[in-house]
Design a protein around this motif. Structure first.
Motif, PDB file in Angstrom:
ATOM      1  N   GLU A 174      33.895 -47.924  10.739  1.00  0.00           N
ATOM      2  CA  GLU A 174      34.311 -46.827   9.874  1.00  0.00           C
ATOM      3  C   GLU A 174      35.099 -47.344   8.664  1.00  0.00           C
ATOM      4  N   VAL A 175      35.975 -48.416   8.925  1.00  0.00           N
ATOM      5  CA  VAL A 175      36.743 -49.004   7.817  1.00  0.00           C
ATOM      6  C   VAL A 175      35.808 -49.639   6.790  1.00  0.00           C
ATOM      7  N   ILE A 176      34.823 -50.396   7.273  1.00  0.00           N
ATOM      8  CA  ILE A 176      33.867 -51.053   6.368  1.00  0.00           C
ATOM      9  C   ILE A 176      33.094 -50.009   5.557  1.00  0.00           C
ATOM     10  N   ALA A 182      34.763 -51.299  22.373  1.00  0.00           N
ATOM     11  CA  ALA A 182      33.747 -50.485  21.693  1.00  0.00           C
ATOM     12  C   ALA A 182      34.387 -49.554  20.672  1.00  0.00           C
ATOM     13  N   LYS A 183      35.544 -48.980  21.043  1.00  0.00           N
ATOM     14  CA  LYS A 183      36.229 -48.104  20.103  1.00  0.00           C
ATOM     15  C   LYS A 183      36.725 -48.889  18.888  1.00  0.00           C
ATOM     16  N   ALA A 184      37.229 -50.152  19.133  1.00  0.00           N
ATOM     17  CA  ALA A 184      37.686 -50.988  18.014  1.00  0.00           C
ATOM     18  C   ALA A 184      36.536 -51.315  17.068  1.00  0.00           C
ATOM     19  N   GLN A 185      35.397 -51.662  17.634  1.00  0.00           N
ATOM     20  CA  GLN A 185      34.216 -51.932  16.807  1.00  0.00           C
ATOM     21  C   GLN A 185      33.811 -50.699  16.012  1.00  0.00           C
ATOM     22  N   GLU A 186      33.933 -49.569  16.637  1.00  0.00           N
ATOM     23  CA  GLU A 186      33.592 -48.322  15.944  1.00  0.00           C
ATOM     24  C   GLU A 186      34.553 -48.067  14.789  1.00  0.00           C
ATOM     25  N   ALA A 187      35.874 -48.356  15.059  1.00  0.00           N
ATOM     26  CA  ALA A 187      36.862 -48.160  13.988  1.00  0.00           C
ATOM     27  C   ALA A 187      36.619 -49.125  12.828  1.00  0.00           C
TER      28      ALA A 187
END
Length: 332
Positions: free
Chosen positions: A277-279, A269-274
């Protein structure tokens, strides 16, 4: 009016029969005659007064005759009447006193009546005192120190203790105490083989405990009638403990696995959130470039150089991926 000469004798006979029936009911003449012949001194008036007091002469007089013939001089009519009127069993008491006298057992009349009024069979107690009684215990299961179960049956030979019949414990207490003693003696053995080799050790150990204290009996002997080997309780307990430990370990492992899965999902979930944020940040780059071109902070040539740099970087990445795939094919 005069009665007919034929009816009058019949009437007199009927009246005489009724009077005699009443007389013999309240005055048991034949019981008095039987007592007189047996040497027991009792008057017709005393027998009549027994009827008035609702004391059956048919119980008292035969008991007096039995006691007199047995040589018991301390038993009187008043004593027997008093015992009957208090709810006692006169004939049973007299039978017990006669049996005790013949067996040279010291049993006073007062003690016998007290035992009878306490609800115990005094005659049976005297018989048990003369002829010991054998009590079979139910199967008693016990476990030796090595974990092997033994099932024992015992035969307890007891003799009535006349002086403790009033207030003394009965057979159930004897059986309970003997069973407890068997369990204790088997449980103190190092292994079941010792008990099987010497079953008399159980009897000796149990007899030393004085199990007949406070009871109405005196234990003469305790004999082991049968002893069988039961289950391996120690092994069963170890298996149960091992299963319990295994279940606890599995529960803890499942708990750790669940926590690891939860941590993995949290990291995803944190990776998806990151990534989001990058996108979002990449989406702001074209806007910033357009704003820079409008404000004059960047020229068109700078923009073209930037695009060329991006294209060159993408080409290098593609070439690098092709090289890696080729190496993998060669290694295969």
């Amino acid at each position: 009016m005069l009665l007919d000469p034929v009816v009058f004798p019949v009437f007199i006979a009927i009246v005489a029969i009724v009077i005699l029936a009443i007389f013999f009911h309240f005055v048991p003449f034949f019981l008095w005659l039987s007592a007189k012949v047996s040497g027991v001194h009792i008057s017709l008036i005393q027998l009549f007064l027994m009827r008035i007091r609702n004391v059956p002469p048919g119980v008292i007089v035969p008991s007096l005759i039995e006691a007199h013939k047995a040589g018991l001089k301390n038993i009187t009519r008043d004593n027997l009447e008093a015992h009957y009127m208090t709810g006692g069993h006169v004939q049973r008491v007299v039978h017990a006193l006669v049996s005790a006298s013949k067996a040279n057992i010291d049993l006073p009349f007062e003690k016998a009546t007290a035992i009878d009024l306490a609800g115990r069979d005094v005659f049976e107690a005297v018989q048990t005192s003369v002829n010991p009684k054998v009590i079979d215990t139910p199967p008693v299961a016990a476990v030796a120190k090595n974990g092997i179960q033994l099932i024992a049956k015992a035969r307890v030979t007891v003799r009535a203790n006349i002086h403790q019949l009033v207030g003394g414990a009965g057979e159930d207490t004897i059986l309970a105490r003997v069973g407890e003693g068997i369990v204790s003696s088997i449980g103190s053995a190092e292994n079941h083989e010792q008990v099987l080799e010497n079953p008399d050790s159980i009897s000796k150990l149990v007899l030393k405990k004085g199990l007949d204290a406070g009871t109405a009996f005196e234990i003469l002997s305790i004999d082991i009638a049968d002893i069988d080997v039961g289950k391996n309780i120690g092994a069963t307990l170890q298996i149960d403990q091992a299963n319990a430990d295994k279940n606890i370990a599995q529960a803890k492992a499942e708990e750790r696995r669940a926590m690891a899965i939860a941590a993995e999902q949290e990291m995803k979930a944190k990776a998806q959130e990151a990534r989001a944020e990058v996108i979002q940040a990449e989406a702001e780059v074209p806007k910033a470039l357009a704003q820079a071109l409008r404000d004059g902070h960047m020229g068109f040539m700078d923009y073209y150089k930037l695009e060329n740099l991006k294209g060159d970087t993408a080409m290098r990445e593609n070439i690098g991926n092709l090289t890696k795939d080729g190496m993998k094919d060669i290694l295969k």
